[in-house]
Write an enzyme that holds these catalytic residues in place. Sequence first.
Site, PDB file in Angstrom:
ATOM      1  N   GLU A   1      54.474  37.619  20.367  1.00 14.00           N
ATOM      2  CA  GLU A   1      53.031  37.331  20.365  1.00 14.00           C
ATOM      3  C   GLU A   1      52.696  36.704  19.016  1.00 14.00           C
ATOM      4  OE1 GLU A   1      51.005  37.867  22.810  1.00 14.00           O
ATOM      5  OE2 GLU A   1      52.075  39.268  24.100  1.00 14.00           O
TER       6      GLU A   1
ATOM      7  N   CYS B   1      43.940  36.270  16.054  1.00 13.87           N
ATOM      8  CA  CYS B   1      44.882  35.342  16.706  1.00 13.87           C
ATOM      9  C   CYS B   1      44.182  34.553  17.798  1.00 13.87           C
ATOM     10  CB  CYS B   1      46.085  36.093  17.253  1.00 13.87           C
ATOM     11  SG  CYS B   1      45.655  37.422  18.382  1.00 13.87           S
TER      12      CYS B   1
HETATM   13  P1  NAD Z   1      53.896  38.017   9.798  1.00 14.62           P
HETATM   14  O1  NAD Z   1      54.657  37.105  10.690  1.00 14.62           O
HETATM   15  O2  NAD Z   1      53.885  37.727   8.346  1.00 14.62           O
HETATM   16  O3  NAD Z   1      54.404  39.533   9.934  1.00 14.62           O
HETATM   17  C1  NAD Z   1      54.419  40.227  11.161  1.00 14.62           C
HETATM   18  C2  NAD Z   1      55.357  41.410  11.040  1.00 14.62           C
HETATM   19  O4  NAD Z   1      56.709  40.953  10.955  1.00 14.62           O
HETATM   20  C3  NAD Z   1      55.117  42.277   9.802  1.00 14.62           C
HETATM   21  O5  NAD Z   1      55.303  43.620  10.150  1.00 14.62           O
HETATM   22  C4  NAD Z   1      56.214  41.805   8.851  1.00 14.62           C
HETATM   23  O6  NAD Z   1      56.598  42.749   7.882  1.00 14.62           O
HETATM   24  C5  NAD Z   1      57.345  41.567   9.824  1.00 14.62           C
HETATM   25  N1  NAD Z   1      58.379  40.649   9.309  1.00 14.62           N
HETATM   26  C6  NAD Z   1      58.251  39.702   8.351  1.00 14.62           C
HETATM   27  N2  NAD Z   1      59.443  39.066   8.176  1.00 14.62           N
HETATM   28  C7  NAD Z   1      60.316  39.627   9.037  1.00 14.62           C
HETATM   29  C8  NAD Z   1      61.688  39.401   9.338  1.00 14.62           C
HETATM   30  N3  NAD Z   1      62.398  38.443   8.720  1.00 14.62           N
HETATM   31  N4  NAD Z   1      62.276  40.165  10.292  1.00 14.62           N
HETATM   32  C9  NAD Z   1      61.556  41.117  10.942  1.00 14.62           C
HETATM   33  N5  NAD Z   1      60.262  41.382  10.695  1.00 14.62           N
HETATM   34  C10 NAD Z   1      59.642  40.635   9.759  1.00 14.62           C
HETATM   35  O7  NAD Z   1      52.415  38.035  10.408  1.00 14.62           O
HETATM   36  P2  NAD Z   1      51.101  38.672   9.783  1.00 14.62           P
HETATM   37  O8  NAD Z   1      50.667  37.851   8.631  1.00 14.62           O
HETATM   38  O9  NAD Z   1      51.290  40.130   9.620  1.00 14.62           O
HETATM   39  O10 NAD Z   1      50.083  38.459  11.007  1.00 14.62           O
HETATM   40  C11 NAD Z   1      49.297  37.310  11.167  1.00 14.62           C
HETATM   41  C12 NAD Z   1      49.833  36.470  12.300  1.00 14.62           C
HETATM   42  O11 NAD Z   1      49.911  37.260  13.474  1.00 14.62           O
HETATM   43  C13 NAD Z   1      48.916  35.323  12.650  1.00 14.62           C
HETATM   44  O12 NAD Z   1      49.665  34.163  12.910  1.00 14.62           O
HETATM   45  C14 NAD Z   1      48.225  35.814  13.917  1.00 14.62           C
HETATM   46  O13 NAD Z   1      47.724  34.784  14.735  1.00 14.62           O
HETATM   47  C15 NAD Z   1      49.323  36.585  14.570  1.00 14.62           C
HETATM   48  N6  NAD Z   1      48.792  37.543  15.540  1.00 14.62           N
HETATM   49  C16 NAD Z   1      49.062  37.343  16.860  1.00 14.62           C
HETATM   50  C17 NAD Z   1      48.546  38.222  17.815  1.00 14.62           C
HETATM   51  C18 NAD Z   1      48.850  38.038  19.273  1.00 14.62           C
HETATM   52  O14 NAD Z   1      48.656  38.970  20.027  1.00 14.62           O
HETATM   53  N7  NAD Z   1      49.321  36.892  19.715  1.00 14.62           N
HETATM   54  C19 NAD Z   1      47.779  39.311  17.402  1.00 14.62           C
HETATM   55  C20 NAD Z   1      47.531  39.484  16.048  1.00 14.62           C
HETATM   56  C21 NAD Z   1      48.060  38.594  15.120  1.00 14.62           C
END
Ligand code: NAD
Length: 510
Positions: free
Chosen positions: A257, A291
Amino acid sequence: MTSTRDAVSAPAAGQDAQQDTFDSLDPRTGEVIASYPRHTPEQVEAVVARARRAARWWNDLGFDGRATKLGAWRRLLDARRDELAAVVSRETGKPMDDARIEGILALDHLHWAAKHARRVLGPRNAAAGLLMINHKATVEYPPMGVIGVLGPWNYPVFTPMGSIAYALAAGNTVVFKPSELTPGVGTWLADSFAEAVGDVPGDINADAVFQVVTGEGETGGALCRAGVDKVAFTGSTATAKKVMATCAESLTPVLVECGGKDALLVDADADLDDAAAAVVWGAMSNAGQTCVGVERVYVVDAVAEDLLDRVAARAAQVRPGGRPDSPYGPITMPSQLGIISGQIDDALSRGGRAVVGGPGSVRAPYVDPVVLADVPEDSSAVTDETFGPTVVVNRVRDLDEAVERANASRYGLGASVFAKARGHEVARKLRCGMVSVNGVIAFAGIPSLPFGGVGDSGFGRIHGVDGLREFTRPLAISERRFRSVNVMTFDRPNWVVKVLAKLVSVIYGR
Ligand code: NAD
């Protein structure tokens, strides 16, 4: 009974002196709220092993037994709604009512998942078909085992609960790594679950059913490698690719997502006041860090100026701040401020105009509402996720051109259509996962509707029937009821296939 919770899951207290930690900050002030363990791969593996031991017990409770436990958790979350909202508000900076809404929506999903799991996932008969008429066919959906959930910070309750509640209701245990910006929210959720479920007979601990590990990307990567049966990821598209690459090493399935660039389309017969209210709230609430927030508006020429006036009048009245009753709070992740500024600058330098706000609206940690108009479609303000309280309003010839432009994005998460005559028709033409007609983000509050996207917004679905099935493995069972001519044996007589071929021609060859 030993609990790894004290050693591994809990912040600060009870922590090993050698444990590396990181800080959770209040984005309004930069103050340290608490320190949390930076869990190592070995610790994550131990947590997953513990979850696996509990998985059998949790699954054996059956749908009704799990619904009872999840109901107890729901009641506790309801009773402590304000306490949870305060934790969310501190770590994200969002106003209290926004934090409360998240909790309320999450409760509704938890209730739906627990209530409908038996109907959706329980055994059911399937038609065996003419050729296998001597068989009984059934299908059921057992849980996968242990689900690893990687969550974002922007909706630290609502978003991960879309995976956690559905995975638990389906009979899985869960290991959750919340965002490094919101470890306190994740820890609070797991603690509340353990408290609600209470004592469990034997050597299983209730807190092994839903555990939290904390840390940054490395800890997330360790969870992907720890032998979980599926990873449910919510976050950015760039991180999703890394998660998929890690999961590919062990062929661990993933649910993805990601972000979006959602469009709101406005036709000439739309209620313009409703549309303007939806644009401003959809784009600015939660500081645009949603999002499925509104990032682009395509409005037909005939009503474009009227809509812009109404949007501008509303947006100009919204002022962010750090009070509990502010309309929206700060930009939670400081690095986002540069992206927001860059997109505003790009839009203006390419001929777009600022109708409300402009470059000066970015005043860390807050960003005032920014409404941009007539921005070229190849500007980063139109093509890239902003994640800030800005919106681009572009005019189009008609609704068909609006659909064309909306669909030109590499993202495809949600959308909105404001129209009287063509709303539903246009919703079906949009390349995305969810559409609200004459509303904005309404689909997220309907637990029976699947939630997810296409393209750079990801794949797989949380919520609803599809969201429950996402955390199961379809199990097909055929059972012979009586003997008949058997084709699937070396003992079959030579005439069998000839007769069968004739029969099939009679039935299907016409
Ligand atoms: P992010 O991608 O920076 O992090 C998401 C999660 O992944 C965090 O827990 C982070 O620690 C973890 N992570 C980071 N690097 C990783 C790796 N190499 N391996 C495994 N895990 C790792 O995202 P964010 O800044 O926390 O969230 C914002 C983003 O999320 C925006 O793009 C937003 O649109 C999206 N979002 C999508 C939805 C949806 O349902 N589609 C909902 C909410 C947010």
